[in-house]
Scaffold this active site. Sequence first.
Site, mmCIF file in Angstrom:
data_model
loop_
_atom_site.group_PDB
_atom_site.id
_atom_site.type_symbol
_atom_site.label_atom_id
_atom_site.label_comp_id
_atom_site.label_asym_id
_atom_site.label_seq_id
_atom_site.Cartn_x
_atom_site.Cartn_y
_atom_site.Cartn_z
ATOM 1 N N GLY A 124 0.819 -1.212 0.000
ATOM 2 C CA GLY A 124 0.000 0.000 0.000
ATOM 3 C C GLY A 124 0.847 1.253 0.000
ATOM 4 N N PRO A 128 -5.295 8.467 -1.602
ATOM 5 C CA PRO A 128 -6.231 9.289 -2.386
ATOM 6 C C PRO A 128 -5.570 10.560 -2.935
ATOM 7 C CG PRO A 128 -7.299 8.471 -0.409
ATOM 8 C CD PRO A 128 -5.870 8.051 -0.311
ATOM 9 N N SER A 132 1.120 9.638 -8.258
ATOM 10 C CA SER A 132 2.445 9.767 -8.884
ATOM 11 C C SER A 132 3.434 10.371 -7.895
ATOM 12 C CB SER A 132 2.351 10.669 -10.119
ATOM 13 O OG SER A 132 1.463 10.117 -11.057
ATOM 14 N N ILE A 157 -5.467 -0.629 -3.785
ATOM 15 C CA ILE A 157 -4.442 -1.601 -3.388
ATOM 16 C C ILE A 157 -4.826 -3.025 -3.834
ATOM 17 C CG2 ILE A 157 -3.034 -2.469 -1.473
ATOM 18 C CD1 ILE A 157 -2.773 0.614 -2.228
ATOM 19 N N ARG A 266 -12.032 -14.866 -40.887
ATOM 20 C CA ARG A 266 -13.039 -13.909 -41.363
ATOM 21 C C ARG A 266 -12.892 -13.661 -42.871
ATOM 22 N NH1 ARG A 266 -18.012 -11.974 -40.655
ATOM 23 N NH2 ARG A 266 -18.197 -9.751 -41.153
ATOM 24 N N ILE A 335 -8.977 -5.222 -36.300
ATOM 25 C CA ILE A 335 -9.003 -6.369 -37.211
ATOM 26 C C ILE A 335 -10.248 -7.230 -36.966
ATOM 27 C CG2 ILE A 335 -7.805 -8.561 -37.712
ATOM 28 C CD1 ILE A 335 -5.151 -6.945 -37.449
ATOM 29 N N GLY A 337 -13.130 -6.003 -36.311
ATOM 30 C CA GLY A 337 -14.318 -5.255 -36.714
ATOM 31 C C GLY A 337 -15.336 -5.178 -35.585
ATOM 32 N N GLU A 361 2.021 1.226 -11.377
ATOM 33 C CA GLU A 361 3.483 1.216 -11.119
ATOM 34 C C GLU A 361 4.153 2.391 -11.809
ATOM 35 O OE1 GLU A 361 5.680 -1.698 -9.988
ATOM 36 O OE2 GLU A 361 4.011 -2.962 -9.370
HETATM 37 C C1 LIG Z 1 -6.250 -1.405 -10.811
HETATM 38 C C2 LIG Z 1 -5.188 -0.679 -10.040
HETATM 39 C C3 LIG Z 1 -4.353 -1.376 -9.181
HETATM 40 C C4 LIG Z 1 -3.377 -0.691 -8.422
HETATM 41 N N1 LIG Z 1 -2.630 -1.391 -7.498
HETATM 42 C C5 LIG Z 1 -1.849 -0.692 -6.643
HETATM 43 C C6 LIG Z 1 -1.187 -1.357 -5.540
HETATM 44 O O1 LIG Z 1 -1.274 -2.575 -5.376
HETATM 45 N N2 LIG Z 1 -0.455 -0.605 -4.666
HETATM 46 C C7 LIG Z 1 -0.329 0.753 -4.809
HETATM 47 O O2 LIG Z 1 0.331 1.373 -3.976
HETATM 48 N N3 LIG Z 1 -0.922 1.404 -5.844
HETATM 49 C C8 LIG Z 1 -1.685 0.719 -6.752
HETATM 50 N N4 LIG Z 1 -2.310 1.387 -7.785
HETATM 51 C C9 LIG Z 1 -2.130 2.823 -7.914
HETATM 52 C C10 LIG Z 1 -1.330 3.276 -9.133
HETATM 53 O O3 LIG Z 1 0.021 2.971 -8.957
HETATM 54 C C11 LIG Z 1 -1.616 4.769 -9.340
HETATM 55 O O4 LIG Z 1 -2.935 4.866 -9.841
HETATM 56 C C12 LIG Z 1 -0.635 5.443 -10.252
HETATM 57 O O5 LIG Z 1 0.641 5.499 -9.687
HETATM 58 C C13 LIG Z 1 -1.067 6.864 -10.635
HETATM 59 O O6 LIG Z 1 -1.453 7.616 -9.533
HETATM 60 P P1 LIG Z 1 -2.862 8.382 -9.563
HETATM 61 O O7 LIG Z 1 -3.893 7.399 -9.988
HETATM 62 O O8 LIG Z 1 -3.057 9.074 -8.261
HETATM 63 O O9 LIG Z 1 -2.716 9.451 -10.720
HETATM 64 P P2 LIG Z 1 -2.085 10.943 -10.588
HETATM 65 O O10 LIG Z 1 -0.764 10.874 -9.954
HETATM 66 O O11 LIG Z 1 -3.108 11.832 -9.991
HETATM 67 O O12 LIG Z 1 -1.902 11.307 -12.114
HETATM 68 C C14 LIG Z 1 -2.945 11.852 -12.927
HETATM 69 C C15 LIG Z 1 -2.315 12.260 -14.261
HETATM 70 O O13 LIG Z 1 -1.350 13.307 -14.036
HETATM 71 C C16 LIG Z 1 -0.105 12.947 -14.592
HETATM 72 N N5 LIG Z 1 0.984 13.501 -13.789
HETATM 73 C C17 LIG Z 1 1.128 13.468 -12.442
HETATM 74 N N6 LIG Z 1 2.256 14.086 -12.068
HETATM 75 C C18 LIG Z 1 2.862 14.502 -13.223
HETATM 76 C C19 LIG Z 1 4.076 15.182 -13.512
HETATM 77 N N7 LIG Z 1 4.920 15.571 -12.545
HETATM 78 N N8 LIG Z 1 4.382 15.451 -14.817
HETATM 79 C C20 LIG Z 1 3.529 15.065 -15.799
HETATM 80 N N9 LIG Z 1 2.380 14.401 -15.583
HETATM 81 C C21 LIG Z 1 2.050 14.138 -14.308
HETATM 82 C C22 LIG Z 1 -0.095 11.419 -14.542
HETATM 83 O O14 LIG Z 1 0.850 10.884 -15.460
HETATM 84 C C23 LIG Z 1 -1.532 11.102 -14.922
HETATM 85 O O15 LIG Z 1 -1.699 11.141 -16.308
HETATM 86 C C24 LIG Z 1 -3.228 0.710 -8.581
HETATM 87 C C25 LIG Z 1 -4.047 1.400 -9.478
HETATM 88 C C26 LIG Z 1 -5.035 0.744 -10.186
HETATM 89 C C27 LIG Z 1 -5.929 1.536 -11.090
#
Ligand SMILES: Cc1cc2nc3c(=O)[nH]c(=O)nc-3n(C[C@H](O)[C@H](O)[C@H](O)COP(=O)(O)OP(=O)(O)OC[C@H]3O[C@@H](n4cnc5c(N)ncnc54)[C@H](O)[C@@H]3O)c2cc1C
Length: 377
Positions: A124, A128, A132, A157, A266, A335, A337, A361
Amino acid sequence: MNFELSEEQQLLRDTVRDFALTRVAPVAAELDREARFPYDLVAEMAGLGLMGIPIPEEYGGAGADTVSYAIAVEELTRIDSSVAITMAAHTSLGTMPIYLFGSEAQKQEWLPRLASGEALAAFGLTEPDAGSDAGATRTRAELRDGQWIVNGSKMFITNAGTDITACVTITARTADDEISNIVVPNGTSGYEIAAPMHKLGWRASDTRELAFRDCAVPEGNLLGERGRGYHQFLEILDGGRISVAAMGVGLAQGAYDLAFAYAQERQQFGKPISKFQAVQFQLADMATEIEAGRALVHRAAWLKDEGKPFALAAAQAKLYTGLLSNRAANAALQIHGGYGFMDEFAISRLYRDQKILEIGEGTNEVQRMVIAKLLGL
Ligand SMILES: Cc1cc2nc3c(=O)[nH]c(=O)nc-3n(C[C@H](O)[C@H](O)[C@H](O)COP(=O)(O)OP(=O)(O)OC[C@H]3O[C@@H](n4cnc5c(N)ncnc54)[C@H](O)[C@@H]3O)c2cc1C
């Protein structure tokens, strides 16, 4: 330079390919439709020794190399991403932190059950308001009378809330300027796991929001040195990127396989659509890019196995295969359709499962930030 897989690697590839085709493929659409976690398949993967491939045998794993692990992840994703991410997140994100940073006692406590696949683990990091920018974690852990009192929340998570999940390793602020990793066992009072999230893809995998409200865990559950959490999670993500990159190759290969077969079945204008050069060129591009993507993944895995720096190669492999899988899923559906838009055709599931490979990731943009930094920019 030798591009040939070793005998062990070939054997593993064949085993996983057979398992994916005979056991996963027949139920993948149903699991996806019902958003049902694949408990039976996880048990079968445990039986095949697939739930701890890179963990040494002394801790209950298979003791294989990272290349083998990447091959297994690719083969599973070729058929179904939900099953693949369940195995990959458990290994790279759930089990690895304990293996890499845990004390001997912590390894003995957790690894045998995790690496054998008897139990699952989660990692984890995301919150919220910290995605990134994962270092902006707000979850706090305060040391009081020999216990960490954790307060905060985590988002998205994987594997956190299954019936067989043993624990989650979380990043938490142990002081204003300090992040540490702490193992929180499932069932701990004050650790609340929300209902499974509804998703576009990876629908049979387990994704949860977690809340910690005065959740008390023993002081000894701190992983490694206090304050090293930031460096630890960066290391975990470097390794995890290899497995998500392997998923990108696997998804692209799966999409190619479906499109290749469909193009020959197809018929339009009196012949199979595979006879039209426009269709052939799409398949030719896909096949070429898949080879390039696979080479990047295997190189990143090989560098890791050799103990050489691999962070750049892993980020490049992750970025390239994320984009590759997007192009491949899109072209493969084209491909097909209109039939490709229907749930009955597996390509529609692969198309939905693809997008997260450019987000999880580290998004494409984050990979480019990592790559630029490692290039010295
Ligand atoms: C199905 C699923 C499974 C997951 N599993 C895990 C898990 O097991 N453990 C865990 O810890 N997390 C997990 N995640 C979280 C995942 O790693 C994050 O969703 C991801 O890192 C992006 O963070 P965010 O969703 O908050 O997007 P944000 O960080 O809010 O990004 C939103 C947009 O802004 C862009 N952005 C942000 N900062 C910058 C910057 N400095 N420059 C340019 N662009 C930027 C991003 O590229 C993106 O396009 C999971 C997510 C999903 C959907």
